[in-house]
Design a protein around this motif. Sequence first.
Motif, PDB file in Angstrom:
ATOM      1  N   GLY A   1       4.529  -1.318   7.786  1.00 57.82           N
ATOM      2  CA  GLY A   1       5.177  -2.368   6.996  1.00 57.82           C
ATOM      3  C   GLY A   1       6.675  -2.200   6.924  1.00 57.82           C
ATOM      4  O   GLY A   1       7.315  -2.495   5.916  1.00 57.82           O
ATOM      5  N   TYR A   2       7.260  -1.762   8.024  1.00 59.05           N
ATOM      6  CA  TYR A   2       8.685  -1.435   8.118  1.00 59.05           C
ATOM      7  C   TYR A   2       9.582  -2.579   7.649  1.00 59.05           C
ATOM      8  O   TYR A   2       9.326  -3.745   7.943  1.00 59.05           O
ATOM      9  N   HIS A   3      10.629  -2.213   6.890  1.00 54.94           N
ATOM     10  CA  HIS A   3      11.681  -3.144   6.469  1.00 54.94           C
ATOM     11  C   HIS A   3      11.195  -4.252   5.534  1.00 54.94           C
ATOM     12  O   HIS A   3      11.784  -5.330   5.477  1.00 54.94           O
TER      13      HIS A   3
ATOM     14  N   GLU B   1      -2.228   4.540  13.662  1.00 58.47           N
ATOM     15  CA  GLU B   1      -1.121   5.206  14.376  1.00 58.47           C
ATOM     16  C   GLU B   1      -0.359   6.147  13.452  1.00 58.47           C
ATOM     17  O   GLU B   1      -0.018   7.271  13.836  1.00 58.47           O
ATOM     18  N   ALA B   2      -0.073   5.688  12.237  1.00 62.55           N
ATOM     19  CA  ALA B   2       0.747   6.476  11.306  1.00 62.55           C
ATOM     20  C   ALA B   2       0.032   7.746  10.856  1.00 62.55           C
ATOM     21  O   ALA B   2       0.666   8.797  10.681  1.00 62.55           O
TER      22      ALA B   2
ATOM     23  N   LEU C   1      -2.026   6.195  -0.909  1.00 60.11           N
ATOM     24  CA  LEU C   1      -0.878   5.546  -0.291  1.00 60.11           C
ATOM     25  C   LEU C   1       0.100   5.068  -1.350  1.00 60.11           C
ATOM     26  O   LEU C   1      -0.289   4.687  -2.454  1.00 60.11           O
ATOM     27  N   ILE C   2       1.386   5.093  -1.016  1.00 56.57           N
ATOM     28  CA  ILE C   2       2.408   4.482  -1.864  1.00 56.57           C
ATOM     29  C   ILE C   2       3.149   3.448  -1.025  1.00 56.57           C
ATOM     30  O   ILE C   2       3.300   3.617   0.189  1.00 56.57           O
TER      31      ILE C   2
ATOM     32  N   THR D   1       4.681   1.323   3.683  1.00 55.31           N
ATOM     33  CA  THR D   1       3.648   2.195   3.109  1.00 55.31           C
ATOM     34  C   THR D   1       3.653   3.568   3.761  1.00 55.31           C
ATOM     35  O   THR D   1       3.761   3.699   4.986  1.00 55.31           O
ATOM     36  N   ALA D   2       3.531   4.592   2.921  1.00 55.94           N
ATOM     37  CA  ALA D   2       3.443   5.978   3.385  1.00 55.94           C
ATOM     38  C   ALA D   2       2.264   6.647   2.707  1.00 55.94           C
ATOM     39  O   ALA D   2       1.873   6.281   1.590  1.00 55.94           O
ATOM     40  N   SER D   3       1.710   7.655   3.350  1.00 55.02           N
ATOM     41  CA  SER D   3       0.641   8.424   2.708  1.00 55.02           C
ATOM     42  C   SER D   3       1.253   9.475   1.796  1.00 55.02           C
ATOM     43  O   SER D   3       2.295  10.073   2.110  1.00 55.02           O
ATOM     44  N   ILE D   4       0.613   9.686   0.663  1.00 54.51           N
ATOM     45  CA  ILE D   4       1.067  10.718  -0.269  1.00 54.51           C
ATOM     46  C   ILE D   4       1.003  12.089   0.399  1.00 54.51           C
ATOM     47  O   ILE D   4       1.860  12.952   0.170  1.00 54.51           O
TER      48      ILE D   4
END
Length: 361
Positions: A332-334, A245-246, A177-178, A339-342
């Motif tokens: 973790g919007y805004h 969910e993501a 994750l980043i 966080t996004a997955s690589i």
Amino acid sequence: MGASFTNEPKNFVPFLDLLKQLIRVPSVTGAEHSFLLYLKRELEEIGIKTQYYDGLLVAQGKNPTKGMLSAHIDRHGVICTGPNEFQFAAFLAKNRSDLRGNSLSEQTYQLIAKRYINQQVQAYEPWSGSYLGIGKICDAYMCEEVNNLIFKIEGLSHLQPGTPIAFSDKLKRDDDLISAQLDNVISAAIIIYLYQNGFQGTAFFTAQEEAGKSWRYVYEWFKKNNVTTNELLVLDTSPYDTRIEADVQQVVLRNRDANARFKSPILKQLKNFCHKNGIDFSCKDIFIQEKNKIRKEKGLPLLTLGSTELGRIVMESRGNIQGATLQIPTTGYHTVEETASIKSVKTILYILSSLYIEKSA
């Protein structure tokens, strides 16, 4: 089934290094000038032609019709609005005319106010980007009288009205994750990375999307250049409440938003590409509609389909400009913890490289 493709970027480190650089350059909504100039230099150094307009940087390679990408480059932040007075930049009174009340931002910003407490911030000069000092948010609350978030900030009482204040940020990596304030600097990094690796099409970097204005800048460019397209691809992040969910999907598409339905060959092409390559995707409008069925049964208020830059362009152009959206699912919007997955980021790079970069490039 997850993707098992072998054509993902061979070396992801250069992309992460680029993203780290861009994150360090502030770009608060309404004060994006210095960041746009930074992008302009990055692009011109690799031979890409650029034109800078008010609120819009247009980049064009040697084959401008080989792909049209767009990404907003403003990030949420704070503006000094008076003596020791600080408000959320996107929702200042002067921006209210373009906000329609149907964006996810407007529905969620009251819920996330307390996330900003103890957040370090940095003030900067809006034209040069020069550093003006560091402070810390000690309180954040909704003020009904001005219909905006008000911040109490230690250490920045010397600032003049109009001074932008960015959330201090750096890219963090935790296994796969980043996290950082990814919306939407990550899309700017993706486009520049594509140009570095052979993309020769057109890209639009827009200002003030979080204030509902970015669509105006792109639409104006199309009108004054007497250009239409049905293949505008808008890149962004897409918020989810949890990692569960993501992680259901690697990329997020849309059939429509609250403003318009998307009718583009690019949308069909993206869906077919994902099916062919075993890439998990979802359509955000369907996800929200399914959630609303449950919320309606429980007597809860319904969620908006969201207002996107593309939706406003399609609506205002009466369908003369059409396209699709391609989004990275995040949590973790805004905040600086978005966080996004690589895996998702690599997948986006793989899709765009496959569609828009010639194999000989």
